[in-house]
Design a protein around this motif. Structure first.
Motif, PDB file in Angstrom:
ATOM      1  N   ALA A  21      63.237  48.740  22.735  1.00 57.62           N
ATOM      2  CA  ALA A  21      64.034  49.858  23.251  1.00 57.62           C
ATOM      3  C   ALA A  21      63.873  51.120  22.408  1.00 57.62           C
ATOM      4  O   ALA A  21      64.158  52.216  22.891  1.00 57.62           O
ATOM      5  CB  ALA A  21      65.507  49.459  23.332  1.00 57.62           C
ATOM      6  N   VAL A  22      63.399  50.976  21.187  1.00 58.15           N
ATOM      7  CA  VAL A  22      63.277  52.140  20.301  1.00 58.15           C
ATOM      8  C   VAL A  22      61.837  52.408  19.854  1.00 58.15           C
ATOM      9  O   VAL A  22      61.604  53.298  19.047  1.00 58.15           O
ATOM     10  CB  VAL A  22      64.196  51.998  19.062  1.00 58.15           C
ATOM     11  N   ILE A  23      60.895  51.662  20.382  1.00 59.64           N
ATOM     12  CA  ILE A  23      59.496  51.833  19.977  1.00 59.64           C
ATOM     13  C   ILE A  23      58.805  52.822  20.920  1.00 59.64           C
ATOM     14  O   ILE A  23      59.222  53.003  22.061  1.00 59.64           O
ATOM     15  CB  ILE A  23      58.769  50.469  19.960  1.00 59.64           C
ATOM     16  N   LYS A  24      57.762  53.449  20.420  1.00 60.46           N
ATOM     17  CA  LYS A  24      56.943  54.348  21.231  1.00 60.46           C
ATOM     18  C   LYS A  24      55.646  53.627  21.571  1.00 60.46           C
ATOM     19  O   LYS A  24      55.165  52.794  20.804  1.00 60.46           O
ATOM     20  CB  LYS A  24      56.643  55.629  20.454  1.00 60.46           C
ATOM     21  N   VAL A  25      55.081  53.964  22.708  1.00 68.17           N
ATOM     22  CA  VAL A  25      53.833  53.331  23.136  1.00 68.17           C
ATOM     23  C   VAL A  25      52.765  53.462  22.059  1.00 68.17           C
ATOM     24  O   VAL A  25      52.007  52.523  21.804  1.00 68.17           O
ATOM     25  CB  VAL A  25      53.341  53.923  24.478  1.00 68.17           C
ATOM     26  N   ASP A  26      52.707  54.615  21.401  1.00 69.02           N
ATOM     27  CA  ASP A  26      51.696  54.848  20.362  1.00 69.02           C
ATOM     28  C   ASP A  26      51.847  53.910  19.172  1.00 69.02           C
ATOM     29  O   ASP A  26      50.901  53.730  18.405  1.00 69.02           O
ATOM     30  CB  ASP A  26      51.758  56.297  19.870  1.00 69.02           C
ATOM     31  N   LEU A  43      70.097  48.175  27.474  1.00 68.84           N
ATOM     32  CA  LEU A  43      68.681  48.245  27.099  1.00 68.84           C
ATOM     33  C   LEU A  43      67.759  48.415  28.306  1.00 68.84           C
ATOM     34  O   LEU A  43      66.565  48.661  28.137  1.00 68.84           O
ATOM     35  CB  LEU A  43      68.281  46.988  26.322  1.00 68.84           C
ATOM     36  N   ILE A  44      68.303  48.293  29.504  1.00 66.85           N
ATOM     37  CA  ILE A  44      67.463  48.350  30.698  1.00 66.85           C
ATOM     38  C   ILE A  44      66.726  49.679  30.807  1.00 66.85           C
ATOM     39  O   ILE A  44      65.504  49.717  30.992  1.00 66.85           O
ATOM     40  CB  ILE A  44      68.277  48.064  31.975  1.00 66.85           C
TER      41      ILE A  44
END
Length: 74
Positions: free
Chosen positions: A30-35, A62-63
């Motif tokens: 929920a708090v991560i970035k794709v990069d 979190l949805i």
């Protein structure tokens, strides 16, 4: 690296996850970035998100962040 993310990466190799581990993974994603996701794990994370969201096994709060992450990955 976040423990939740590590659990998901290990699960790629066939390890099953329990409900508490999935909650930890969901919170981490929920708090991560794709990069921040290693390229070799993108498919794993995407598959996990699709499954978790389709099975309605994600905490309500979190949805939206998980759905947003999946959207950025597609």
């Amino acid at each position: 690296m976040n423990k939740g993310i590590e659990l998901l990466y290990v699960a790629k190799n066939g390890r099953e996850l329990n409900a508490n581990e999935c909650l930890e993974i969901n919170k981490a994603l929920a708090v991560i970035k794709v990069d921040d996701i290693p390229e070799e794990q993108l498919g794993n994370v995407k598959d996990y998100l699709i499954t978790a969201l389709n099975m309605n096994s994600v905490e309500q709060s979190l949805i939206k962040p998980l759905d947003n992450l999946l959207g950025f990955m597609q």
